[in-house]
Design an enzyme around this catalytic site. Structure first.
Site, PDB file in Angstrom:
ATOM      1  N   HIS A 440       0.969  -1.095   0.069  1.00 19.79           N
ATOM      2  CA  HIS A 440       0.016   0.100  -0.034  1.00 19.79           C
ATOM      3  C   HIS A 440       1.061   1.405   0.013  1.00 19.79           C
ATOM      4  O   HIS A 440       1.493   1.752   1.039  1.00 19.79           O
ATOM      5  CB  HIS A 440      -0.933  -0.074   1.418  1.00 19.79           C
ATOM      6  CG  HIS A 440      -1.826  -1.062   1.439  1.00 19.79           C
ATOM      7  ND1 HIS A 440      -3.120  -0.937   2.066  1.00 19.79           N
ATOM      8  CD2 HIS A 440      -1.994  -2.246   0.649  1.00 19.79           C
ATOM      9  CE1 HIS A 440      -3.802  -2.272   1.984  1.00 19.79           C
ATOM     10  NE2 HIS A 440      -3.251  -3.168   0.765  1.00 19.79           N
TER      11      HIS A 440
HETATM   12  C1  LIG Z   1       0.426  -9.589  -3.255  1.00 23.81           C
HETATM   13  C2  LIG Z   1      -0.256  -8.547  -3.108  1.00 23.81           C
HETATM   14  C3  LIG Z   1      -1.561  -8.553  -2.727  1.00 23.81           C
HETATM   15  C4  LIG Z   1      -2.301  -7.034  -2.953  1.00 23.81           C
HETATM   16  N1  LIG Z   1      -3.513  -7.177  -2.521  1.00 23.81           N
HETATM   17  C5  LIG Z   1      -4.374  -5.913  -3.049  1.00 23.81           C
HETATM   18  C6  LIG Z   1      -5.830  -6.187  -2.696  1.00 23.81           C
HETATM   19  O1  LIG Z   1      -6.506  -6.873  -2.559  1.00 23.81           O
HETATM   20  N2  LIG Z   1      -6.464  -4.842  -2.834  1.00 23.81           N
HETATM   21  C7  LIG Z   1      -5.855  -3.540  -3.220  1.00 23.81           C
HETATM   22  O2  LIG Z   1      -6.332  -2.395  -3.415  1.00 23.81           O
HETATM   23  N3  LIG Z   1      -4.352  -3.632  -3.273  1.00 23.81           N
HETATM   24  C8  LIG Z   1      -3.763  -4.769  -3.127  1.00 23.81           C
HETATM   25  N4  LIG Z   1      -2.353  -4.931  -3.470  1.00 23.81           N
HETATM   26  C9  LIG Z   1      -1.684  -3.491  -3.893  1.00 23.81           C
HETATM   27  C10 LIG Z   1      -1.853  -3.206  -5.403  1.00 23.81           C
HETATM   28  O3  LIG Z   1      -0.964  -4.117  -6.047  1.00 23.81           O
HETATM   29  C11 LIG Z   1      -1.270  -1.682  -5.265  1.00 23.81           C
HETATM   30  O4  LIG Z   1      -2.028  -0.844  -4.778  1.00 23.81           O
HETATM   31  C12 LIG Z   1      -1.250  -1.094  -6.882  1.00 23.81           C
HETATM   32  O5  LIG Z   1      -0.777  -2.148  -7.807  1.00 23.81           O
HETATM   33  C13 LIG Z   1      -0.583   0.095  -7.015  1.00 23.81           C
HETATM   34  O6  LIG Z   1      -0.563   0.709  -8.315  1.00 23.81           O
HETATM   35  P1  LIG Z   1       0.534   1.631  -8.995  1.00 23.81           P
HETATM   36  O7  LIG Z   1       0.004   1.800 -10.310  1.00 23.81           O
HETATM   37  O8  LIG Z   1       0.732   2.702  -7.960  1.00 23.81           O
HETATM   38  O9  LIG Z   1       1.601   0.606  -8.998  1.00 23.81           O
HETATM   39  P2  LIG Z   1       1.919  -0.753  -9.602  1.00 23.81           P
HETATM   40  O10 LIG Z   1       1.036  -1.533  -9.624  1.00 23.81           O
HETATM   41  O11 LIG Z   1       3.024  -1.293  -8.682  1.00 23.81           O
HETATM   42  O12 LIG Z   1       2.563  -0.437 -10.883  1.00 23.81           O
HETATM   43  C14 LIG Z   1       4.064   0.397 -10.981  1.00 23.81           C
HETATM   44  C15 LIG Z   1       4.709  -0.461 -12.177  1.00 23.81           C
HETATM   45  O13 LIG Z   1       5.853   0.334 -12.419  1.00 23.81           O
HETATM   46  C16 LIG Z   1       6.848  -0.145 -12.860  1.00 23.81           C
HETATM   47  N5  LIG Z   1       8.137   0.416 -12.481  1.00 23.81           N
HETATM   48  C17 LIG Z   1       8.652   0.953 -11.247  1.00 23.81           C
HETATM   49  N6  LIG Z   1       9.646   1.496 -11.557  1.00 23.81           N
HETATM   50  C18 LIG Z   1       9.912   1.676 -12.694  1.00 23.81           C
HETATM   51  C19 LIG Z   1      10.806   2.452 -13.632  1.00 23.81           C
HETATM   52  N7  LIG Z   1      11.815   3.199 -12.984  1.00 23.81           N
HETATM   53  N8  LIG Z   1      10.736   2.259 -14.867  1.00 23.81           N
HETATM   54  C20 LIG Z   1       9.831   1.459 -15.536  1.00 23.81           C
HETATM   55  N9  LIG Z   1       8.751   0.847 -14.714  1.00 23.81           N
HETATM   56  C21 LIG Z   1       8.883   1.038 -13.507  1.00 23.81           C
HETATM   57  C22 LIG Z   1       6.937  -1.411 -12.029  1.00 23.81           C
HETATM   58  O14 LIG Z   1       7.514  -2.674 -12.358  1.00 23.81           O
HETATM   59  C23 LIG Z   1       5.186  -1.745 -11.854  1.00 23.81           C
HETATM   60  O15 LIG Z   1       4.900  -2.560 -12.995  1.00 23.81           O
HETATM   61  C24 LIG Z   1      -1.656  -6.045  -3.448  1.00 23.81           C
HETATM   62  C25 LIG Z   1      -0.343  -5.922  -3.554  1.00 23.81           C
HETATM   63  C26 LIG Z   1       0.259  -7.298  -3.706  1.00 23.81           C
HETATM   64  C27 LIG Z   1       1.899  -7.308  -3.926  1.00 23.81           C
END
Ligand SMILES: Cc1cc2nc3c(=O)[nH]c(=O)nc-3n(C[C@H](O)[C@H](O)[C@H](O)COP(=O)(O)OP(=O)(O)OC[C@H]3O[C@@H](n4cnc5c(N)ncnc54)[C@H](O)[C@@H]3O)c2cc1C
Length: 505
Positions: A440
């Site tokens: 989170h």
């Molecule tokens: C096991 C697990 C269970 C979860 N369960 C829940 C749930 O039930 N409900 C819920 O609300 N949330 C849950 N989450 C959390 C949820 O995954 C995140 O809230 C969400 O994915 C965040 O979205 P985001 O777009 O901010 O980042 P992310 O989904 O992490 O996406 C960011 C992306 O950017 C890429 N990246 C990072 N740095 C760079 C860079 N410098 N250059 C290029 N690419 C880069 C990463 O590889 C990633 O693919 C869970 C997470 C995990 C790991």
């Protein structure tokens, strides 16, 4: 001629997947730069983590370790590929928790309230296929859409429902991004595992790879580059970024990609790190960091699991392989005058630990409270220590706030009462380690109207830039007390919609 994309989206996770798919649909020429690779259905996150970059971080007691975890997951689809799919909307109070935080906290109020985000939540629920809460969530900020029926409670969940009701509480089915019936081309969940940590092979889980990016494969205006790390946004004049320096992780070569607009969606830790790495003659401390705010206000939720052993077996056998991770939640202590600060949080059924799988007497819940946004809790870079890619070491400098620990302790007590009402003979609390990095992630590029106290404006635009937006949880001034992804996706959809209205750069 070097290709210049309309937009470069950095990160293909919850936020990046939404922005990219919306802009592809609007006819923009979209490049997605993703550090991770595609993961096949059936993959387990635990098998991938050893290959991930680590960060310097603090333990629960404040000592430094090099084993911090700055990811949700590093792959196409980001954390959604492995998430449990818990998809709750933030509560109205979460948009202005000013009356509930300590005096030393950063201002927690969002620049807009729930109603501004409501249509975007609706969009996200429809696009991903979120199941209903049956109209039973007492704190839900607006009525459910009822797209897909609520999931039946698991055996653990049924025990929590009975115990909660006996205490006068109002347990409800958890809305999940896991299809309870056929949804478009997706089948209903086949109950293969507990969903979490597992890349769903059937398509029942609504991860962004499955629902949004996968269906666009082959679209002429979408280019998805994997294994490419965004290193630095390059300003070609004050306030304007012309290119993104990238590192090909397989070959070690550097290249610069060009676009008219850059959308940073790399997760709240990595997005802040990218802005901090983007130093230039126009921004000596990093892009958007004129007032030293980039990276500050990191929130990771204060969370802890409580586990109980029951005197009797649960009412029906657990599904051998898993059974959904969370089917029942309680928000009766979300707004609770007896909780320190008056703001409690969520109690959520969670799946058993591996060693307890198949044990029909084990109950487990997670207690979650939104943490105070603190200026001292931050993402930073150590320029004197380079990582394996020759980049400054990432630092997660986070200490839990005493008030949050008190709120969490209160919620833990309520969870223990619930377990006891379910027939527990032994209740134990599991160790906490969220300061090392959590799934989170929020708050490191806070949105607001005052450029001295925030990094982005209310539309995610990095202050004093004309073509850089942040789209992920980094924008959130306060994290709320529920799982964040649906809110991150609603925010990302709001941002993408505003880009479409503005027109191509
Ligand atoms: C096991 C697990 C269970 C979860 N369960 C829940 C749930 O039930 N409900 C819920 O609300 N949330 C849950 N989450 C959390 C949820 O995954 C995140 O809230 C969400 O994915 C965040 O979205 P985001 O777009 O901010 O980042 P992310 O989904 O992490 O996406 C960011 C992306 O950017 C890429 N990246 C990072 N740095 C760079 C860079 N410098 N250059 C290029 N690419 C880069 C990463 O590889 C990633 O693919 C869970 C997470 C995990 C790991």
């Amino acid at each position: 001629m070097e290709r210049r994309y309309d937009v470069c989206v950095i990160g293909s996770g919850a936020a990046g997947g939404v922005v990219a798919s919306e802009l592809v649909g609007a006819g923009w020429d979209v490049l997605v730069v993703e550090q991770g690779e595609h993961v096949p259905g059936g993959a387990y996150l635990v098998d991938l983590i050893p290959g991930y970059e680590t960060a310097r971080a603090r333990t629960m007691t404040g000592e430094w370790t090099e084993e911090g975890y700055p990811w949700t997951a590093c792959c196409v689809g980001g954390g959604t590929r492995f998430y449990a799919g818990v998809s709750l909307r933030m509560r109205r109070v979460d948009f202005d928790a000013a009356g509930h935080v300590a005096p030393d906290a950063l201002p927690p109020a969002w620049p807009f309230g729930y109603d501004e985000l409501r249509a975007h939540y609706d969009w996200a629920e429809r696009a991903l296929g979120i199941t209903s809460d049956g109209g039973l969530d007492p704190q839900r900020p607006s009525p459910p859409l009822d797209l897909l029926p609520a999931h039946r409670p698991s055996a653990r969940g049924a025990a929590l429902v009975a115990a909660g009701r006996s205490l006068g509480m109002r347990p409800f089915p958890v809305p999940l991004a896991v299809a309870s019936a056929a949804f478009g081309d997706a089948p209903a969940c086949a109950d293969l595992t507990a969903c979490t940590d597992y890349a769903c092979p059937s398509g029942a889980k609504g991860d962004v790879h499955q629902r949004l990016l996968g269906p666009l494969a082959g679209a002429p205006n979408l280019t998805l580059r994997t294994g490419l790390k965004a290193v630095r946004l390059v300003q070609d004049r004050p306030g304007h970024v012309g290119g993104l320096d990238c590192l090909d992780l397989a070959t070690g070569t550097r290249e610069t990609v060009r676009a008219g607009m850059f959308v940073v969606a790399a997760n709240a830790i990595q997005s802040a790190a990218l802005l901090l790495r983007s130093r230039s003659e126009f921004a000596p401390d990093g892009l958007g960091n004129d007032h030293g705010m980039v990276g500050r206000g990191l929130c990771m939720k204060a969370g802890q699991h409580v586990r109980a052993t029951l005197a009797e077996d649960l009412p029906e056998p657990l599904v051998a392989a898993g059974g959904r991770y969370a089917t029942v939640a309680l928000t009766d202590h979300y707004l609770d005058p007896d909780c320190p600060s008056g703001l409690g949080g969520l109690i959520l059924e969670t799946g058993p630990l591996d060693e307890d799988r198949g044990n029909p007497r084990v109950l487990r819940v997670e207690c979650l409270v939104g943490d105070q946004p603190m200026a001292s809790n931050r993402v930073a870079l150590d320029w004197s220590a380079l990582d394996a890619n020759g980049l400054p070491r990432l630092v997660i400098d986070y200490r839990p706030h005493p008030l949050d620990l008190e709120r969490l302790a209160y919620l833990r007590k309520r969870a223990a009462e619930l377990m006891t009402a379910a027939g527990a003979t032994r209740v134990v609390t599991e160790p906490m380690d969220f300061p090392l990095g959590s799934a989170h992630l929020h708050g490191t590029c806070r949105m607001g109207t005052d450029p001295r106290a925030s990094v982005c404006d209310p539309d995610g635009r990095v202050h004093a830039t004309d073509n850089v937006r942040v789209a992920d949880g980094a924008l959130m001034p306060y994290p709320g007390g529920v799982n964040p992804t649906l809110t991150i996706q609603a925010l990302a959809h709001r941002l993408a919609t505003s880009l479409v209205v503005d027109g191509k750069p």
